[in-house]
Design a protein around this motif. Structure first.
Motif, PDB file in Angstrom:
ATOM      1  N   GLY A 160       0.894  -1.289  -0.033  1.00  0.00           N
ATOM      2  CA  GLY A 160       0.041  -0.068  -0.089  1.00  0.00           C
ATOM      3  C   GLY A 160       0.850   1.246   0.230  1.00  0.00           C
ATOM      4  N   LEU A 161       1.868   1.151   0.802  1.00  0.00           N
ATOM      5  CA  LEU A 161       2.651   2.504   0.888  1.00  0.00           C
ATOM      6  C   LEU A 161       3.285   2.778  -0.412  1.00  0.00           C
ATOM      7  CD1 LEU A 161       4.277   4.798   2.449  1.00  0.00           C
ATOM      8  CD2 LEU A 161       6.187   2.943   2.928  1.00  0.00           C
ATOM      9  N   THR A 162       3.769   2.002  -1.359  1.00  0.00           N
ATOM     10  CA  THR A 162       4.282   2.061  -2.741  1.00  0.00           C
ATOM     11  C   THR A 162       3.379   2.640  -3.451  1.00  0.00           C
ATOM     12  OG1 THR A 162       5.882   0.461  -2.780  1.00  0.00           O
ATOM     13  CG2 THR A 162       5.112   1.171  -4.751  1.00  0.00           C
ATOM     14  N   SER A 163       2.277   2.196  -3.635  1.00  0.00           N
ATOM     15  CA  SER A 163       0.862   2.666  -4.285  1.00  0.00           C
ATOM     16  C   SER A 163       0.646   4.216  -4.223  1.00  0.00           C
ATOM     17  CB  SER A 163      -0.220   1.750  -4.119  1.00  0.00           C
ATOM     18  OG  SER A 163      -0.153   0.567  -4.730  1.00  0.00           O
ATOM     19  N   ARG A 164       0.637   4.622  -2.866  1.00  0.00           N
ATOM     20  CA  ARG A 164       0.466   5.954  -2.218  1.00  0.00           C
ATOM     21  C   ARG A 164       1.535   6.874  -2.756  1.00  0.00           C
ATOM     22  NH1 ARG A 164      -0.682   3.157   2.739  1.00  0.00           N
ATOM     23  NH2 ARG A 164       1.146   4.160   3.768  1.00  0.00           N
ATOM     24  N   GLN A 165       2.737   6.192  -2.769  1.00  0.00           N
ATOM     25  CA  GLN A 165       3.986   7.056  -3.186  1.00  0.00           C
ATOM     26  C   GLN A 165       4.106   7.363  -4.720  1.00  0.00           C
ATOM     27  OE1 GLN A 165       7.017   4.486  -1.618  1.00  0.00           O
ATOM     28  NE2 GLN A 165       7.341   5.560   0.126  1.00  0.00           N
ATOM     29  N   LEU A 166       3.590   6.282  -5.201  1.00  0.00           N
ATOM     30  CA  LEU A 166       3.451   6.418  -6.754  1.00  0.00           C
ATOM     31  C   LEU A 166       2.269   7.466  -6.970  1.00  0.00           C
ATOM     32  CD1 LEU A 166       3.806   5.571  -9.694  1.00  0.00           C
ATOM     33  CD2 LEU A 166       2.375   3.889  -9.422  1.00  0.00           C
ATOM     34  N   ALA A 167       1.264   7.560  -6.432  1.00  0.00           N
ATOM     35  CA  ALA A 167       0.250   8.653  -6.648  1.00  0.00           C
ATOM     36  C   ALA A 167       0.799   9.863  -6.363  1.00  0.00           C
ATOM     37  CB  ALA A 167      -0.616   8.175  -5.607  1.00  0.00           C
ATOM     38  N   LEU A 214       3.912  10.980  -6.441  1.00  0.00           N
ATOM     39  CA  LEU A 214       4.890  11.290  -7.569  1.00  0.00           C
ATOM     40  C   LEU A 214       4.149  11.851  -8.806  1.00  0.00           C
ATOM     41  CD1 LEU A 214       7.608  11.504  -8.644  1.00  0.00           C
ATOM     42  CD2 LEU A 214       7.346   9.009  -9.337  1.00  0.00           C
ATOM     43  N   GLN A 215       2.974  11.213  -9.328  1.00  0.00           N
ATOM     44  CA  GLN A 215       2.273  11.341 -10.539  1.00  0.00           C
ATOM     45  C   GLN A 215       1.533  12.822 -10.391  1.00  0.00           C
ATOM     46  OE1 GLN A 215       0.161   7.505 -10.530  1.00  0.00           O
ATOM     47  NE2 GLN A 215       1.051   7.082 -12.340  1.00  0.00           N
ATOM     48  N   ALA A 216       1.021  12.973  -9.131  1.00  0.00           N
ATOM     49  CA  ALA A 216       0.448  14.240  -9.005  1.00  0.00           C
ATOM     50  C   ALA A 216       1.495  15.366  -8.931  1.00  0.00           C
ATOM     51  CB  ALA A 216      -0.352  14.373  -7.550  1.00  0.00           C
ATOM     52  N   GLU A 217       2.549  15.118  -8.281  1.00  0.00           N
ATOM     53  CA  GLU A 217       3.565  16.255  -8.377  1.00  0.00           C
ATOM     54  C   GLU A 217       4.212  16.559  -9.689  1.00  0.00           C
ATOM     55  OE1 GLU A 217       8.083  16.910  -6.357  1.00  0.00           O
ATOM     56  OE2 GLU A 217       6.295  16.650  -4.816  1.00  0.00           O
ATOM     57  N   ARG A 218       4.370  15.449 -10.258  1.00  0.00           N
ATOM     58  CA  ARG A 218       5.326  15.612 -11.682  1.00  0.00           C
ATOM     59  C   ARG A 218       4.273  15.224 -12.897  1.00  0.00           C
ATOM     60  NH1 ARG A 218      10.218  16.834 -10.732  1.00  0.00           N
ATOM     61  NH2 ARG A 218      10.861  16.379 -12.845  1.00  0.00           N
ATOM     62  N   ASP A 258       7.858   7.686   3.679  1.00  0.00           N
ATOM     63  CA  ASP A 258       6.338   8.030   3.692  1.00  0.00           C
ATOM     64  C   ASP A 258       5.841   8.353   2.553  1.00  0.00           C
ATOM     65  OD1 ASP A 258       7.328  10.644   2.877  1.00  0.00           O
ATOM     66  OD2 ASP A 258       7.655  11.244   4.962  1.00  0.00           O
ATOM     67  N   ASP A 259       4.634   8.893   2.353  1.00  0.00           N
ATOM     68  CA  ASP A 259       3.942   8.980   1.119  1.00  0.00           C
ATOM     69  C   ASP A 259       4.835   9.783   0.142  1.00  0.00           C
ATOM     70  OD1 ASP A 259       1.976   7.443   2.393  1.00  0.00           O
ATOM     71  OD2 ASP A 259       0.144   8.783   2.208  1.00  0.00           O
ATOM     72  N   ASP A 260       5.560  10.932   0.517  1.00  0.00           N
ATOM     73  CA  ASP A 260       6.395  11.733  -0.404  1.00  0.00           C
ATOM     74  C   ASP A 260       7.741  11.339  -0.780  1.00  0.00           C
ATOM     75  OD1 ASP A 260       6.448  14.598  -1.390  1.00  0.00           O
ATOM     76  OD2 ASP A 260       8.107  14.685  -0.116  1.00  0.00           O
ATOM     77  N   SER A 261       8.150  10.178  -0.278  1.00  0.00           N
ATOM     78  CA  SER A 261       9.526   9.835  -0.244  1.00  0.00           C
ATOM     79  C   SER A 261       9.943   9.590  -1.734  1.00  0.00           C
ATOM     80  CB  SER A 261       9.796   8.720   0.650  1.00  0.00           C
ATOM     81  OG  SER A 261       9.624   8.823   1.862  1.00  0.00           O
ATOM     82  N   LEU A 262       9.144   8.823  -2.547  1.00  0.00           N
ATOM     83  CA  LEU A 262       9.429   8.685  -3.992  1.00  0.00           C
ATOM     84  C   LEU A 262       9.560  10.096  -4.490  1.00  0.00           C
ATOM     85  CD1 LEU A 262      10.222   6.653  -6.228  1.00  0.00           C
ATOM     86  CD2 LEU A 262       7.588   6.428  -6.566  1.00  0.00           C
ATOM     87  N   ALA A 263       8.545  10.841  -4.491  1.00  0.00           N
ATOM     88  CA  ALA A 263       8.640  11.987  -5.336  1.00  0.00           C
ATOM     89  C   ALA A 263       9.962  12.968  -4.615  1.00  0.00           C
ATOM     90  CB  ALA A 263       7.483  12.886  -4.899  1.00  0.00           C
ATOM     91  N   ALA A 264      10.227  12.840  -3.455  1.00  0.00           N
ATOM     92  CA  ALA A 264      11.585  13.489  -2.919  1.00  0.00           C
ATOM     93  C   ALA A 264      12.771  12.973  -3.591  1.00  0.00           C
ATOM     94  CB  ALA A 264      11.460  13.139  -1.430  1.00  0.00           C
ATOM     95  N   VAL A 265      12.916  11.781  -3.853  1.00  0.00           N
ATOM     96  CA  VAL A 265      14.029  11.230  -4.529  1.00  0.00           C
ATOM     97  C   VAL A 265      14.187  11.606  -5.980  1.00  0.00           C
ATOM     98  CG1 VAL A 265      15.001   9.070  -5.379  1.00  0.00           C
ATOM     99  CG2 VAL A 265      14.172   9.221  -2.910  1.00  0.00           C
ATOM    100  N   VAL A 266      13.132  11.719  -6.758  1.00  0.00           N
ATOM    101  CA  VAL A 266      13.035  12.051  -8.055  1.00  0.00           C
ATOM    102  C   VAL A 266      13.210  13.282  -7.886  1.00  0.00           C
ATOM    103  CG1 VAL A 266      11.482  12.285 -10.110  1.00  0.00           C
ATOM    104  CG2 VAL A 266      11.315  10.199  -8.709  1.00  0.00           C
ATOM    105  N   ARG A 267      12.607  14.315  -7.309  1.00  0.00           N
ATOM    106  CA  ARG A 267      13.138  15.689  -7.045  1.00  0.00           C
ATOM    107  C   ARG A 267      14.529  16.147  -7.056  1.00  0.00           C
ATOM    108  NH1 ARG A 267      10.425  16.884  -2.054  1.00  0.00           N
ATOM    109  NH2 ARG A 267       8.441  15.989  -3.091  1.00  0.00           N
TER     110      ARG A 267
END
Length: 475
Positions: free
Chosen positions: A306-313, A315-319, A458-467
């Motif tokens: 579940g955490l990965t799916s939230r992180q993906l969402a 990331l997609q919303a931010e980028r 957390d939910d923002d972590s994947l987006a933070a790495v890509v950032r």
């Protein structure tokens, strides 16, 4: 036990990383870390990593003169027989290379901080091979699954995971319902009894309780010294200071002649070799010595927790400018339709990369079976599809960076998609979690590779790495 109990205050002197490093230097030991997926490197820096384990691979790694070497066995994705065979191959090759290079080695079985994986199969195999090929008798198997940076702690023998800001017993979490490695116990002695089918009773498991750990390394050593005959030991760990106290106690007991095998979570190796936690890498550091590549990076998401799916969402919303391309799992599981689908996916990614980042993810409806072997086979089929796409993209348009999300995903993308044989862990992308590798030679040389476990952050972590990784020309 529904919430995190309050641990006692320390009564002994705090152990520093340099204290442990000095003990390691006295023994001249190199740890060979058999990592059942590649995410165990997230807590360390500047160590060699192997995705192949022939004797020359170990010779290269030992010649780096590092205190630890990681080997990507990826056994969490294998069935029992294959996992045992792979562990055996790694230890035999490592012992041969150690003899050839004059290296003294000890072995670590690195697995999941939420208790999923082939236990006790892997430590049983390591102990048998050590006895057969090196004449070593293991005095104790030491379990240290805690990963405080990611919210996994052990206290009074109970293992907890942080969910939504609250600590819950791991047996009550989603991880305990894993289709292949499920369990019911949160009390680790009871968990050992459960996983060994009663071969090891809970009453025979030695708990290094928090009171002992916080009394200091000598107190830990004193508990360990009398142990023989492959006893199982569980260590309480709430924070990094606890880890260091445990690790120095282990080192002191080894200096006194004890032989241990370790079954651990990610941060154990950092503490056991006396390495300080490295600050997260910044963009300038990551790209300082790599070829300049304009265009986008590739983010590969395979994990279904579940955490990965939230992180993906997030990331997609931010980028929204990052194109999302989907591998449809039901199509991949159909041999007649899979090849054309995967070719189309690869070609679309290669077209999009020159203009910016691309997110490749599997369809989010988890395909699973009540049969653990069938569930593993589904995972392997899907992972092979991801690998085929990544390899095609690498040949057509090498990405500026690659992020792989999920344990099996990141292992297979590294070893087979990017064809990385040797790499060096540069350090973390987030504090204590998510590691960046520098591939050594091969087609992926010069492409920063990020290994991101499915169940951390957390939910923002994947987006933070890509950032951090994103090309300023394509924000």
């Amino acid at each position: 036990m529904d919430h995190r109990p309050i641990p006692p205050a320390r009564t002994g002197t705090a152990v520093t990383a340099s204290d442990v490093a000095a003990a390691v230097a006295r023994t001249g030991t190199t740890l060979v870390v058999l990592d059942d997926d590649p995410t165990g490197t997230q807590s360390v820096a500047d160590l060699p990593v192997l995705t192949r384990w022939e004797e020359p691979d170990f010779v290269w790694a030992f010649e780096q003169r590092s205190p630890a070497v990681y080997v990507l066995t990826n056994t969490r994705s294998l069935g029992r027989e294959d996992a045992a065979a792979r562990n055996r191959e790694v230890v035999v090759a490592a012992l041969a290379a150690a003899a050839r290079t004059g290296t003294h080695v000890r072995f670590v079985s690195r697995s999941d901080s939420t208790l999923r994986g082939h236990f006790p199969l892997e430590t049983d195999t390591l102990a048998a091979v050590l006895a057969e090929h090196d004449g070593r008798s293991v005095d104790a198997v030491v379990l240290v699954p805690a990963f405080p940076d990611a919210g996994r702690i052990t206290l009074h023998g109970w293992h907890f995971v942080r969910v939504g800001g609250e600590f819950v017993p791991v047996g009550d979490s989603e991880f305990a319902a894993d289709a292949t490695f499920g369990f019911s116990s949160s009390d680790l002695p009871a968990w050992v009894q459960e996983k060994t089918g009663g071969r090891v009773s809970a009453a025979d498991v030695v708990v290094l309780d928090i009171d002992t750990v916080r009394a200091g390394a000598q107190a830990v050593r004193d508990v360990l010294l009398p142990l023989t005959g492959g006893r199982t030991v569980v260590a309480d760990t709430v924070d990094e200071d606890d880890l260091r106290a445990v690790c120095l106690g282990l080192a002191l007991a080894e200096e006194a002649g004890r032989e241990f095998l370790y079954r651990v979570g990610p941060p154990f190796v950092r503490a056991r070799i006396g390495q300080e936690a490295r600050p997260p890498l910044e963009r300038a550091e990551i790209f300082a010595d790599v070829p300049v590549r304009r265009g986008g990076g590739l983010v590969v998401v395979g994990s279904h927790v579940g955490l990965t799916s939230r992180q993906l969402a997030v990331l997609q919303a931010e980028r929204p400018q990052a194109r999302s391309v989907v591998i449809d799992v039901p199509t991949v599981l159909d041999p007649a339709r899979a090849p054309a689908h995967l070719q189309a996916v690869g070609e679309e990614i290669a077209r999009r990369l020159p203009d910016g980042d691309v997110v490749l993810h599997t369809s989010r409806v988890l395909q699973r079976s009540d049969d653990p072997a069938e569930s593993l086979q589904i995972s392997r089929t899907v992972s092979a599809a991801v690998v085929d796409v990544v390899r095609a993209v690498l040949a057509a348009h090498p990405p500026r960076f690659v992020v792989a999300k999920g344990g099996i995903t990141s292992s297979d993308v590294a070893a087979h998609g990017l064809q990385i044989r040797h790499a060096v862990v540069r350090g973390p992308m987030l504090p204590g979690i998510v590691s960046l590798w520098e591939p050594v030679a091969g087609p992926a040389a010069g492409i920063p590779y990020v290994v991101f476990a499915g169940n951390v952050g957390d939910d923002d972590s994947l987006a933070a790495v890509v950032r951090t990784l994103a090309d300023p020309a394509h924000p």
